[in-house]
Structures are given as C-alpha cells and as structure tokens.
Design a protein around this motif. Structure first.
Motif, PDB file in Angstrom:
ATOM      1  N   ARG A  65      -3.251  13.135  -2.364  1.00 16.11           N
ATOM      2  CA  ARG A  65      -4.644  12.749  -2.615  1.00 16.11           C
ATOM      3  C   ARG A  65      -4.775  11.369  -3.257  1.00 16.11           C
ATOM      4  O   ARG A  65      -5.871  10.833  -3.374  1.00 16.11           O
ATOM      5  N   TRP A  66      -3.668  10.746  -3.668  1.00 18.50           N
ATOM      6  CA  TRP A  66      -3.684   9.459  -4.368  1.00 18.50           C
ATOM      7  C   TRP A  66      -3.297   8.326  -3.419  1.00 18.50           C
ATOM      8  O   TRP A  66      -2.423   8.461  -2.564  1.00 18.50           O
ATOM      9  N   SER A  67      -3.942   7.184  -3.592  1.00 17.11           N
ATOM     10  CA  SER A  67      -3.584   5.995  -2.818  1.00 17.11           C
ATOM     11  C   SER A  67      -3.690   4.767  -3.711  1.00 17.11           C
ATOM     12  O   SER A  67      -4.405   4.768  -4.719  1.00 17.11           O
ATOM     13  N   ALA A  68      -2.955   3.740  -3.349  1.00 16.99           N
ATOM     14  CA  ALA A  68      -3.025   2.469  -4.074  1.00 16.99           C
ATOM     15  C   ALA A  68      -2.736   1.342  -3.095  1.00 16.99           C
ATOM     16  O   ALA A  68      -2.015   1.525  -2.110  1.00 16.99           O
ATOM     17  N   GLN A  69      -3.313   0.200  -3.391  1.00 15.50           N
ATOM     18  CA  GLN A  69      -3.039  -0.980  -2.574  1.00 15.50           C
ATOM     19  C   GLN A  69      -3.221  -2.230  -3.422  1.00 15.50           C
ATOM     20  O   GLN A  69      -3.981  -2.231  -4.388  1.00 15.50           O
ATOM     21  N   ALA A  70      -2.492  -3.270  -3.058  1.00  8.94           N
ATOM     22  CA  ALA A  70      -2.582  -4.545  -3.755  1.00  8.94           C
ATOM     23  C   ALA A  70      -2.465  -5.664  -2.728  1.00  8.94           C
ATOM     24  O   ALA A  70      -1.820  -5.497  -1.687  1.00  8.94           O
ATOM     25  N   GLU A  71      -3.068  -6.792  -3.046  1.00  6.69           N
ATOM     26  CA  GLU A  71      -3.024  -7.939  -2.154  1.00  6.69           C
ATOM     27  C   GLU A  71      -3.085  -9.213  -2.992  1.00  6.69           C
ATOM     28  O   GLU A  71      -3.802  -9.278  -3.990  1.00  6.69           O
ATOM     29  N   TYR A  72      -2.320 -10.214  -2.584  1.00  3.77           N
ATOM     30  CA  TYR A  72      -2.357 -11.531  -3.218  1.00  3.77           C
ATOM     31  C   TYR A  72      -2.438 -12.564  -2.102  1.00  3.77           C
ATOM     32  O   TYR A  72      -1.668 -12.505  -1.135  1.00  3.77           O
ATOM     33  N   MET A  73      -3.385 -13.486  -2.197  1.00  2.00           N
ATOM     34  CA  MET A  73      -3.577 -14.516  -1.173  1.00  2.00           C
ATOM     35  C   MET A  73      -3.505 -15.903  -1.805  1.00  2.00           C
ATOM     36  O   MET A  73      -3.986 -16.113  -2.916  1.00  2.00           O
ATOM     37  N   ALA A  87       0.842  -1.196   0.000  1.00  2.00           N
ATOM     38  CA  ALA A  87       0.000   0.000   0.000  1.00  2.00           C
ATOM     39  C   ALA A  87       0.875   1.242   0.000  1.00  2.00           C
ATOM     40  O   ALA A  87       1.996   1.239   0.520  1.00  2.00           O
ATOM     41  N   VAL A  88       0.332   2.318  -0.580  1.00  2.00           N
ATOM     42  CA  VAL A  88       1.022   3.601  -0.608  1.00  2.00           C
ATOM     43  C   VAL A  88      -0.028   4.709  -0.614  1.00  2.00           C
ATOM     44  O   VAL A  88      -1.105   4.555  -1.193  1.00  2.00           O
ATOM     45  N   VAL A  89       0.287   5.807   0.065  1.00  2.00           N
ATOM     46  CA  VAL A  89      -0.538   7.006   0.031  1.00  2.00           C
ATOM     47  C   VAL A  89       0.390   8.163  -0.292  1.00  2.00           C
ATOM     48  O   VAL A  89       1.432   8.341   0.349  1.00  2.00           O
ATOM     49  N   HIS A  90       0.029   8.936  -1.299  1.00  2.00           N
ATOM     50  CA  HIS A  90       0.803  10.126  -1.666  1.00  2.00           C
ATOM     51  C   HIS A  90      -0.177  11.271  -1.919  1.00  2.00           C
ATOM     52  O   HIS A  90      -0.876  11.272  -2.945  1.00  2.00           O
ATOM     53  N   ASP A 115      -2.349   0.087   8.377  1.00  2.00           N
ATOM     54  CA  ASP A 115      -3.808   0.079   8.390  1.00  2.00           C
ATOM     55  C   ASP A 115      -4.349   1.385   7.829  1.00  2.00           C
ATOM     56  O   ASP A 115      -3.872   2.461   8.168  1.00  2.00           O
ATOM     57  N   PHE A 116      -5.366   1.279   6.944  1.00  2.00           N
ATOM     58  CA  PHE A 116      -6.032   2.463   6.423  1.00  2.00           C
ATOM     59  C   PHE A 116      -7.099   2.915   7.406  1.00  2.00           C
ATOM     60  O   PHE A 116      -7.866   2.099   7.911  1.00  2.00           O
ATOM     61  N   GLY A 117      -7.156   4.201   7.639  1.00  2.00           N
ATOM     62  CA  GLY A 117      -8.214   4.780   8.453  1.00  2.00           C
ATOM     63  C   GLY A 117      -9.063   5.695   7.595  1.00  2.00           C
ATOM     64  O   GLY A 117      -8.695   6.054   6.482  1.00  2.00           O
ATOM     65  N   SER A 118     -10.211   6.072   8.106  1.00  2.00           N
ATOM     66  CA  SER A 118     -11.083   6.989   7.377  1.00  2.00           C
ATOM     67  C   SER A 118     -10.430   8.359   7.270  1.00  2.00           C
ATOM     68  O   SER A 118      -9.764   8.807   8.197  1.00  2.00           O
ATOM     69  N   PRO A 119     -10.663   9.021   6.141  1.00  2.00           N
ATOM     70  CA  PRO A 119     -10.124  10.375   6.019  1.00  2.00           C
ATOM     71  C   PRO A 119     -10.856  11.334   6.956  1.00  2.00           C
ATOM     72  O   PRO A 119     -12.020  11.114   7.289  1.00  2.00           O
ATOM     73  N   GLN A 120     -10.173  12.349   7.365  1.00  2.00           N
ATOM     74  CA  GLN A 120     -10.767  13.422   8.152  1.00  2.00           C
ATOM     75  C   GLN A 120     -10.979  14.585   7.188  1.00  2.00           C
ATOM     76  O   GLN A 120     -10.019  15.273   6.856  1.00  2.00           O
ATOM     77  N   PRO A 121     -12.209  14.792   6.692  1.00  2.00           N
ATOM     78  CA  PRO A 121     -12.421  15.835   5.699  1.00  2.00           C
ATOM     79  C   PRO A 121     -11.891  17.186   6.168  1.00  2.00           C
ATOM     80  O   PRO A 121     -12.149  17.601   7.299  1.00  2.00           O
ATOM     81  N   ASP A 143      -8.163  16.182   0.229  1.00  2.00           N
ATOM     82  CA  ASP A 143      -8.139  15.233   1.341  1.00  2.00           C
ATOM     83  C   ASP A 143      -7.286  14.031   0.972  1.00  2.00           C
ATOM     84  O   ASP A 143      -6.870  13.884  -0.179  1.00  2.00           O
ATOM     85  N   SER A 144      -7.031  13.168   1.940  1.00  2.00           N
ATOM     86  CA  SER A 144      -6.281  11.944   1.679  1.00  2.00           C
ATOM     87  C   SER A 144      -6.657  10.884   2.708  1.00  2.00           C
ATOM     88  O   SER A 144      -7.214  11.193   3.761  1.00  2.00           O
ATOM     89  N   LEU A 145      -6.353   9.642   2.373  1.00  2.00           N
ATOM     90  CA  LEU A 145      -6.564   8.550   3.319  1.00  2.00           C
ATOM     91  C   LEU A 145      -5.517   8.614   4.416  1.00  2.00           C
ATOM     92  O   LEU A 145      -4.390   9.052   4.193  1.00  2.00           O
ATOM     93  N   ASN A 146      -5.890   8.140   5.584  1.00  2.00           N
ATOM     94  CA  ASN A 146      -4.934   7.989   6.680  1.00  2.00           C
ATOM     95  C   ASN A 146      -4.368   6.577   6.598  1.00  2.00           C
ATOM     96  O   ASN A 146      -5.122   5.612   6.502  1.00  2.00           O
ATOM     97  N   TYR A 147      -3.057   6.466   6.615  1.00  2.00           N
ATOM     98  CA  TYR A 147      -2.413   5.157   6.582  1.00  2.00           C
ATOM     99  C   TYR A 147      -1.340   5.154   7.654  1.00  2.00           C
ATOM    100  O   TYR A 147      -0.392   5.923   7.602  1.00  2.00           O
TER     101      TYR A 147
END
Length: 147
Positions: free
Chosen positions: A16-24, A11-14, A60-66, A52-56
């Motif tokens: 206003r942009w965020s991305a995440q990937a997962e493989y199981m 996962a990455v947050v920069h 763990d990702f958290g909800s954004p605080q507008p 705004d942006s995501l909290n990471y």
C-alpha cells in the motif's frame, strides 16, 4: 540559445506504500551573457488507507484499480500523500527566485479511470525573484477522468 535538461528519477511501490523522487538540472546556453543552470526536485510518498496500491510498470505509474469499487459494494481506493518540492531559478544575472514547499493530499479513486484529489500546499520559503518573502498557502481540488 539552447538548453540541456538532465534528470534522475527513483520510485518504489511496496504493497500500500509508494515513494518517488526526482532531481532535474537544466543548463541554458545563451547568445549573450554567461550560461546559466537551474535545478529542481521533489520527494513524494503515499499510503493507501484501503487495501489498494499504485500500479508501477516499465518505469511508469498507472492508476490504481480499486479492489472494492464504488457502486459494487465498496468505497473505492483512498490514498494519503505528502511531498516536498524545491526549485531554484536563480543563477548569475537571472534572479528567478528559489522556492521550497510541502504538500499534503488525499486522493480518491472511486472506480478505475476516475480520480478526485484535494491538496494543501504550504510554501515554506521564496528567496529572491519577484515574489521574495511570500509564503502563500494553497488549497487545490482536482478531478481527472482518464480514458
């Protein structure tokens, strides 16, 4: 019977942009028949239309605080998201099917702890299993209040 599930996340947050990937990978040991393996994964990216942006934090990702919550002169936080998902539930004598899908969504966070989501899911392919050949389109709306 027992199973072992192994996964890899990124996962990455920069700004206003965020991305995440997962493989199981799930290895299933069975009492009868050969052991089997199932796999799945996704890649998701989001971009806030507002400042705004995501909290990471701590993995763990958290909800954004507008920055400008609704009711305080603002419109809340608005985010566009896209996701590609793949799941393979077929191995050896198990024909659960394989599925690939694309999701496009819009998230609105009017105030902290409140979220409204609208998603369009386009199933690209179902190969094998009881729903082989089907390509449903799904529109999903959701609200979430976290406390």
């Amino acid at each position: 019977r027992t199973y072992t599930r192994t996964g890899l996340e990124w996962a990455v947050v920069h700004n206003r942009w965020s991305a995440q990937a997962e493989y199981m990978l799930s290895d299933v040991s069975r009492e009868t028949g050969q052991d089997i393996t199932f796999t799945g994964g996704h890649f998701q990216s989001g971009f806030f239309l507002t400042a705004d942006s995501l909290n990471y934090e701590n993995g763990d990702f958290g909800s954004p605080q507008p920055n400008q919550p609704l009711g305080e002169g603002g419109i809340g936080a608005w985010e566009l998201v896209a996701r590609y998902s793949s799941l393979d539930l077929t191995d050896k004598d198990v024909t659960g099917g394989e599925i690939d899908s694309l999701t496009f969504g819009l998230n609105w966070y009017p105030v902290p702890m409140l979220r409204f989501s609208a998603n369009y899911i386009n199933v690209l392919n179902v190969d094998g299993g009881p729903n082989a050949g089907q390509e449903p389109r799904i529109f999903l709306v959701r609200s979430q209040w976290a406390f």
